[in-house]
Motif scaffolding. Sequence first.
Motif, short mmCIF file in Angstrom:
data_model
loop_
_atom_site.label_atom_id
_atom_site.label_comp_id
_atom_site.label_asym_id
_atom_site.label_seq_id
_atom_site.Cartn_x
_atom_site.Cartn_y
_atom_site.Cartn_z
N SER A 139 7.92 12.98 -28.54
CA SER A 139 6.48 13.13 -28.68
C SER A 139 5.74 12.35 -27.58
O SER A 139 4.81 12.84 -26.97
N GLU A 140 6.20 11.13 -27.28
CA GLU A 140 5.46 10.33 -26.30
C GLU A 140 5.59 10.94 -24.91
O GLU A 140 6.67 11.36 -24.51
N HIS A 141 4.48 10.94 -24.18
CA HIS A 141 4.51 11.62 -22.90
C HIS A 141 5.31 10.86 -21.85
O HIS A 141 6.04 11.45 -21.06
N LEU A 142 5.19 9.54 -21.84
CA LEU A 142 5.90 8.73 -20.83
C LEU A 142 6.72 7.66 -21.53
O LEU A 142 6.18 6.85 -22.29
N THR A 143 8.03 7.66 -21.25
CA THR A 143 8.90 6.60 -21.79
C THR A 143 9.49 5.84 -20.63
O THR A 143 10.13 6.43 -19.75
N VAL A 144 9.26 4.53 -20.59
CA VAL A 144 9.88 3.68 -19.57
C VAL A 144 11.04 2.95 -20.25
O VAL A 144 10.84 2.24 -21.23
N VAL A 145 12.24 3.19 -19.74
CA VAL A 145 13.43 2.64 -20.38
C VAL A 145 13.61 1.20 -19.87
O VAL A 145 14.13 0.98 -18.78
N PRO A 203 7.59 15.73 -21.68
CA PRO A 203 7.72 14.28 -21.68
C PRO A 203 8.50 13.81 -20.46
O PRO A 203 9.42 14.49 -19.99
N ILE A 204 8.12 12.64 -19.94
CA ILE A 204 8.78 12.04 -18.77
C ILE A 204 9.52 10.79 -19.23
O ILE A 204 8.94 9.94 -19.90
N VAL A 205 10.78 10.69 -18.84
CA VAL A 205 11.55 9.47 -19.10
C VAL A 205 11.93 8.88 -17.75
O VAL A 205 12.46 9.59 -16.88
N LEU A 247 10.71 27.26 -14.28
CA LEU A 247 11.48 27.27 -15.53
C LEU A 247 10.68 27.90 -16.67
O LEU A 247 11.22 28.64 -17.49
N LYS A 248 9.39 27.62 -16.69
CA LYS A 248 8.55 28.22 -17.73
C LYS A 248 8.48 29.73 -17.54
O LYS A 248 8.51 30.49 -18.51
N LYS A 249 8.44 30.17 -16.27
CA LYS A 249 8.44 31.63 -16.01
C LYS A 249 9.74 32.25 -16.50
O LYS A 249 9.79 33.42 -16.87
N SER A 250 10.83 31.46 -16.47
CA SER A 250 12.12 31.96 -16.96
C SER A 250 12.24 31.84 -18.48
O SER A 250 13.30 32.14 -19.04
N GLY A 251 11.21 31.34 -19.13
CA GLY A 251 11.20 31.33 -20.59
C GLY A 251 11.35 29.96 -21.23
O GLY A 251 11.22 29.83 -22.45
N ALA A 252 11.63 28.92 -20.42
CA ALA A 252 11.84 27.59 -21.02
C ALA A 252 10.56 27.12 -21.72
O ALA A 252 9.47 27.26 -21.19
N ARG A 253 10.73 26.59 -22.92
CA ARG A 253 9.57 26.15 -23.69
C ARG A 253 9.67 24.68 -24.08
O ARG A 253 8.67 24.03 -24.35
N ASN A 254 10.92 24.18 -24.15
CA ASN A 254 11.12 22.80 -24.61
C ASN A 254 11.77 22.01 -23.46
O ASN A 254 12.98 22.02 -23.30
N ILE A 255 10.92 21.40 -22.63
CA ILE A 255 11.39 20.80 -21.37
C ILE A 255 11.12 19.30 -21.40
O ILE A 255 10.09 18.84 -21.88
N ARG A 256 12.09 18.55 -20.87
CA ARG A 256 11.92 17.10 -20.66
C ARG A 256 12.22 16.81 -19.19
O ARG A 256 13.05 17.51 -18.60
N PHE A 257 11.61 15.76 -18.65
CA PHE A 257 11.84 15.42 -17.25
C PHE A 257 12.41 14.01 -17.16
O PHE A 257 11.83 13.07 -17.72
N LEU A 258 13.54 13.88 -16.48
CA LEU A 258 14.20 12.58 -16.37
C LEU A 258 14.25 12.14 -14.91
O LEU A 258 14.73 12.88 -14.05
N CYS A 259 13.76 10.92 -14.66
CA CYS A 259 13.85 10.37 -13.30
C CYS A 259 14.21 8.90 -13.38
O CYS A 259 14.26 8.31 -14.47
N LEU A 260 14.44 8.34 -12.20
CA LEU A 260 14.81 6.93 -12.11
C LEU A 260 13.55 6.10 -11.85
O LEU A 260 13.31 5.08 -12.46
N LEU A 261 12.77 6.56 -10.89
CA LEU A 261 11.54 5.88 -10.50
C LEU A 261 10.39 6.87 -10.48
O LEU A 261 10.57 8.00 -10.02
N ALA A 262 9.23 6.41 -10.93
CA ALA A 262 8.05 7.28 -10.89
C ALA A 262 6.90 6.55 -10.23
O ALA A 262 6.73 5.33 -10.41
N ALA A 263 6.11 7.28 -9.45
CA ALA A 263 4.87 6.75 -8.89
C ALA A 263 3.73 7.20 -9.81
O ALA A 263 3.79 8.30 -10.37
N PRO A 264 2.68 6.38 -9.93
CA PRO A 264 1.54 6.79 -10.77
C PRO A 264 0.98 8.14 -10.36
O PRO A 264 0.57 8.94 -11.21
N GLU A 265 1.00 8.43 -9.04
CA GLU A 265 0.47 9.71 -8.55
C GLU A 265 1.26 10.88 -9.12
O GLU A 265 0.70 11.92 -9.49
N GLY A 266 2.58 10.73 -9.17
CA GLY A 266 3.44 11.80 -9.69
C GLY A 266 3.28 11.98 -11.18
O GLY A 266 3.29 13.12 -11.69
#
Length: 210
Positions: A2-8, A179-181, A148-167
């Motif tokens: 549910s949470e949009h941004l998770t910082v591990v 959600p971004i992790v 991915l949404k055009k291909s039908g994906a509806r339940n998507i999560r994004f995983l990265c190591l480092l994020a910039a506030p701009e991104g």
Amino acid sequence: MSEHLTVVNHPLVQHKLTLMREKDTSTAGFRRLLREISLLLAYEVTRGLDLTTKHIETPICAMDAPILDGKKLALISILRAGNGLLDGILELIPAARVGFIGLYRDPATLKPVQYYYKVPAELEERIVIVVDPMLATGNSSVAAIDLLKKSGARNIRFLCLLAAPEGIKRMTEAHPDVPIVTAAVDSHLNAHGYIVPGLGDAGDRMFGTK
Ligand code: URA
């Protein structure tokens, strides 16, 4: 999720990330750390997956035991740096289906252009985890998720190591449902689009191309 941004902020993740940031860390060391950290991040991004029960027999008695529900996850790597995160996650989720998205930046328009796209079938029925170590401008992540949404994906999560506030801002505006992790949110992007303080070019560091 549910949470949009998770910082591990797990101490092991933070420790390994610091070692990865150091400019003198070798290619072999960087790769090993990336594999290790991706296992820990995968643990977090898969938190809350649906479970069902399976009737099994232990050596002692019968029981209804929890087991993952639904279709196999789809892991989507944004080329090429996404592959570094992907390898570790596949160790933890070996049955996952895997897709690849290749994008380059058009020098004239600066917009991302697709040069490769191969994703698993039935995306609409799967949890889709998009992996890319660096969420910098967010342009390629947003474009990949558009596809991915055009291909039908509806339940998507994004995983990265480092994020910039701009991104994060760009992704949140374009795809508020995704959600971004991440292991850390850094200060800003420099004039060349690198995350500051960051870790440099993730692809170059993991593949030893510089
Ligand atoms: N991609 C990278 O590899 N590093 C950055 O800092 C930004 C984008």
